[in-house]
Design a protein around this motif. Structure first.
Motif, PDB file in Angstrom:
ATOM      1  N   MET A  68      39.860  21.614  49.309  1.00 62.52           N
ATOM      2  CA  MET A  68      41.052  22.368  48.905  1.00 62.52           C
ATOM      3  C   MET A  68      41.453  23.326  50.019  1.00 62.52           C
ATOM      4  O   MET A  68      40.611  23.789  50.787  1.00 62.52           O
ATOM      5  N   SER A  69      42.755  23.576  50.106  1.00 59.49           N
ATOM      6  CA  SER A  69      43.234  24.457  51.171  1.00 59.49           C
ATOM      7  C   SER A  69      43.074  25.917  50.777  1.00 59.49           C
ATOM      8  O   SER A  69      43.148  26.277  49.610  1.00 59.49           O
ATOM      9  N   ILE A  70      42.861  26.732  51.792  1.00 60.25           N
ATOM     10  CA  ILE A  70      42.736  28.173  51.596  1.00 60.25           C
ATOM     11  C   ILE A  70      44.133  28.754  51.779  1.00 60.25           C
ATOM     12  O   ILE A  70      44.802  28.491  52.781  1.00 60.25           O
ATOM     13  N   ALA A  71      44.579  29.522  50.827  1.00 65.41           N
ATOM     14  CA  ALA A  71      45.940  30.073  50.855  1.00 65.41           C
ATOM     15  C   ALA A  71      46.094  31.059  52.002  1.00 65.41           C
ATOM     16  O   ALA A  71      45.224  31.885  52.265  1.00 65.41           O
ATOM     17  N   ASP A  72      47.214  30.919  52.702  1.00 64.01           N
ATOM     18  CA  ASP A  72      47.556  31.890  53.737  1.00 64.01           C
ATOM     19  C   ASP A  72      48.129  33.123  53.058  1.00 64.01           C
ATOM     20  O   ASP A  72      48.786  33.021  52.034  1.00 64.01           O
ATOM     21  N   SER A  73      47.893  34.267  53.625  1.00 63.07           N
ATOM     22  CA  SER A  73      48.361  35.502  52.992  1.00 63.07           C
ATOM     23  C   SER A  73      49.539  36.105  53.754  1.00 63.07           C
ATOM     24  O   SER A  73      49.599  37.300  53.976  1.00 63.07           O
ATOM     25  N   PHE A  74      50.504  35.261  54.133  1.00 62.44           N
ATOM     26  CA  PHE A  74      51.667  35.761  54.862  1.00 62.44           C
ATOM     27  C   PHE A  74      52.465  36.757  54.034  1.00 62.44           C
ATOM     28  O   PHE A  74      53.001  37.717  54.563  1.00 62.44           O
ATOM     29  N   ARG A  75      52.538  36.526  52.721  1.00 63.47           N
ATOM     30  CA  ARG A  75      53.354  37.412  51.880  1.00 63.47           C
ATOM     31  C   ARG A  75      52.765  38.814  51.780  1.00 63.47           C
ATOM     32  O   ARG A  75      53.458  39.750  51.409  1.00 63.47           O
ATOM     33  N   LYS A  80      57.414  45.671  52.521  1.00 64.52           N
ATOM     34  CA  LYS A  80      58.036  45.084  51.339  1.00 64.52           C
ATOM     35  C   LYS A  80      59.555  45.227  51.461  1.00 64.52           C
ATOM     36  O   LYS A  80      60.054  46.117  52.128  1.00 64.52           O
ATOM     37  N   PRO A  81      60.300  44.350  50.792  1.00 63.57           N
ATOM     38  CA  PRO A  81      61.765  44.463  50.833  1.00 63.57           C
ATOM     39  C   PRO A  81      62.222  45.802  50.244  1.00 63.57           C
ATOM     40  O   PRO A  81      61.559  46.377  49.382  1.00 63.57           O
ATOM     41  N   ILE A  82      63.360  46.267  50.700  1.00 64.14           N
ATOM     42  CA  ILE A  82      63.893  47.559  50.246  1.00 64.14           C
ATOM     43  C   ILE A  82      64.136  47.555  48.745  1.00 64.14           C
ATOM     44  O   ILE A  82      64.006  48.577  48.081  1.00 64.14           O
ATOM     45  N   GLU A  83      64.447  46.379  48.179  1.00 63.66           N
ATOM     46  CA  GLU A  83      64.689  46.291  46.742  1.00 63.66           C
ATOM     47  C   GLU A  83      63.439  46.633  45.936  1.00 63.66           C
ATOM     48  O   GLU A  83      63.530  47.006  44.770  1.00 63.66           O
ATOM     49  N   HIS A  84      62.287  46.503  46.546  1.00 65.38           N
ATOM     50  CA  HIS A  84      61.045  46.858  45.868  1.00 65.38           C
ATOM     51  C   HIS A  84      60.985  48.370  45.629  1.00 65.38           C
ATOM     52  O   HIS A  84      60.558  48.825  44.584  1.00 65.38           O
TER      53      HIS A  84
END
Length: 139
Positions: A68-75, A80-84
């Motif tokens: 199984m692939s290991i998830a990349d944590s780019f996010r 964070k976006p300004i809307e956050h």
């Protein structure tokens, strides 16, 4: 094979070009498969001859081993976006821009036009909206 492995320049080029075309888990697993085929010391050879990162190869080996692939944590990287931080930003911008907007006089296009610049909208957000609801607009 091990450390006595000799790679031709054309084979090196093929490996490097192929790895660059792949992304994420596919790339890591390709690198791991190549190194795995070389046997003991393959990661060292790949690092020296191909410029591949040993950590990336190790991660690819784990992915192959577990299937199984290991998830990349780019996010998780970056800001964070300004809307956050300002969830009502779009509504506030609309409330400033809409009264100043008009349609194209020839009615050829359905878009609205406004004479406000981005700097003017920002200034009004700071002046009007920050006093009423959001001190966060005071950028």
């Amino acid at each position: 094979m091990g450390s006595s492995l000799q790679l031709s320049d054309s084979l090196k080029s093929l490996y490097i070009k192929t790895a660059k075309k792949l992304k994420g888990s596919d790339r890591r697993q390709f690198m791991a498969e190549v190194v795995k085929g070389w046997g003991r010391g393959g990661a060292t050879i790949a690092e020296r001859e191909l410029g591949w990162n040993r950590r990336t190869i190790r991660k690819g080996m784990q992915e192959l081993e577990h299937g199984m692939s290991i998830a990349d944590s780019f996010r998780l990287r970056g800001s964070k976006p300004i809307e956050h931080r300002l969830p009502n930003l779009l509504e506030d911008i609309r409330s400033i821009v809409e009264p100043q907007s008009q349609t194209d006089p020839s009615f050829d296009i359905t878009r609205l036009y406004t004479r406000l610049s981005a700097a003017q909208v920002r200034h009004q957000l700071i002046e009007i909206k920050s006093k009423s609801r959001f001190p966060a607009y005071q950028l």
